[in-house]
Design a protein around this motif. Sequence first.
Motif, PDB file in Angstrom:
ATOM      1  N   GLN A 350       0.786  -1.318  -0.112  1.00  0.00           N
ATOM      2  CA  GLN A 350       0.042  -0.161   0.034  1.00  0.00           C
ATOM      3  C   GLN A 350       0.810   1.301   0.047  1.00  0.00           C
ATOM      4  N   LEU A 355      -2.797   5.778  -0.266  1.00  0.00           N
ATOM      5  CA  LEU A 355      -3.441   4.162   0.467  1.00  0.00           C
ATOM      6  C   LEU A 355      -3.756   3.437  -0.619  1.00  0.00           C
ATOM      7  N   ILE A 357      -3.423   0.711  -3.512  1.00  0.00           N
ATOM      8  CA  ILE A 357      -2.614  -0.806  -3.855  1.00  0.00           C
ATOM      9  C   ILE A 357      -1.772  -0.440  -5.032  1.00  0.00           C
ATOM     10  N   TYR A 558       5.739   2.801   1.887  1.00  0.00           N
ATOM     11  CA  TYR A 558       4.958   1.719   1.462  1.00  0.00           C
ATOM     12  C   TYR A 558       4.607   0.791   2.724  1.00  0.00           C
ATOM     13  N   VAL A 564      -2.819  -4.669   5.650  1.00  0.00           N
ATOM     14  CA  VAL A 564      -3.305  -4.404   4.389  1.00  0.00           C
ATOM     15  C   VAL A 564      -3.761  -5.371   3.759  1.00  0.00           C
TER      16      VAL A 564
END
Length: 582
Positions: A350, A355, A357, A558, A564
């Motif tokens: 992420q 936020l 992907i 990240y 996540v």
Amino acid sequence: MSLDRAAPTSLPRPSCDYAEAWLWVDVDAQSALTATQAITSLDAIAPIDQILETLPQSDAWRHPIGQVGPMENIRDWIWQAHWLSADRLDGSLAILGDCNLPSVARRRLLHISIDARPSDDAVGWLDRLTDQEIAQCVTKLHNTQEQFQILASQDELTGLLNRRFFQVEAQRWIDMLSDDGVKHLALLVFDLDYFRSINDSYGHECGDQLLQEMARRLQNECVASPLLIARMDGDEFAILVETDNKPESLSALGEQVKSLTARPFQIGHLTLFTSASTGIVIWPEHGRSIGELLHQADSAMYAAKEQGRNGHAVFSPELMEHQNRQSALLTALRQSQGDGRFSLVYQVQQNASSLAITGVEALLRWQAPSPELAAGPDQFISLLEKSGLIIDVGGWVLDEACQQIARWREYIGERITVAVNVSSIQLHSPCFIGRVQAALKKSGINPSLLELELTETALVNDPAKAASTLIELKKLGVQLALDDFGTGYSSLSYLTQFEFNRLKIDQSFVRDILVDPKDLVIVKAIVAMGHALGLEVVAEGVETVAERDLLDSLGCDYFQGYLVGRPGKPEEISPMLGVGLL
């Protein structure tokens, strides 16, 4: 020197310019030789039945000869036997099978040959030999036989016992102690860690000199008595010694081997370092024969390697069970190539700012052929690396990951980067660059969408070779990430020597970042250093919102972890790709 000679009365008449005799010879304390019996005198082409007629009519003599094999081998048999002490034949000559020669201490067979044509008296020629002529024969044959014995028993390179003779002598020890019931023997088998890299880097001549120095240290510094030391093969050595079988004594033996290899080896102008991985077994607890003990010792030695090398392991039934399972796993892994048992799952990454992907990491999974062989990545991947199977399996991972990038490109465009783990063995394989090129070409993807994750271990084994390979990879356009930073050698020079795009903080630092101030300081330093060098920083193992928020405040770019998303099949994670979460 005086030799009393006697010969049977019924001897074949010599028919050529050659004659010979076999005599039993006693060697006394003053090394004087006395022939006690002439077994035979015959020409070079005497029929075998005539040879047998001249032998003593003793059952003790005839019977073992009959066990050797066909009669045509009788002269070969005698040749193999002469100049060998009768009191050592049982333990030293497997070629004699179960033969038991007459038990006469220090008695040997002497072979005498005369080139001059003997007289018509087939018996008289033996009597007319002078003491000097016989002495010359004795000396010449004695020296020759000693050389044969040295070649047969010693390792040519180091002068230690060779494997075959070590096994014969070790088994003789075992047989002698089999009825004792009190004494124990310790067998240590060890090899030199990373010796192959010394041969590859500096040449086999340098490696041979290191082995010779190792042998000298063993001979000069192992002072236990009795003691057997051998070079078994390559860089593998063995030691057999009596022991009291106490744990502290066995540990001391292992530490002694470790200390012998701890000091640097000065080979010419080179100063080389190595270490030893040692397996220890005990007779009779771990085996009754030397063959069984060597097998168990090898298992213990490989266990020592798995424990990190430069140490020792004592054999146990549990260790053998583990080794058997590892062997079964390796067999199953070999059979799994091409049958669809390997697959990839993907864990999302992420972006801290959006936020969204924007990337995934490809993770290898394996479906075992039976429940008892079920193994996780931490088990089977290490076996793939040790066996070299990772070269082909890793090539398949590259192909499959690139194909998956191409499939995702069809409906979300070039928005997802896929990271693939690369082992040290793959990186240093001559075919690795070609494998990456082939995977990119076959899939037709943008090379920048493929990220190769390397560990510090992959770089330290051969930094120069690694640097050359990474330069070629950068030319292809792929991205590079340094994985598990902080858990390996952590040399800051790697970050400047190699052109990485990303730095991944190992999850071991993230796990306790909220409760351990030291981990917090380390993560802060890694993030600051990465950014100062123009690298993006990825935090692995993020499992809670609190961890993510703290990492975000420190500047991580990240996040990757269960918070996540858990690893999943492509169809399971596809709906998440490109979408902002949390």
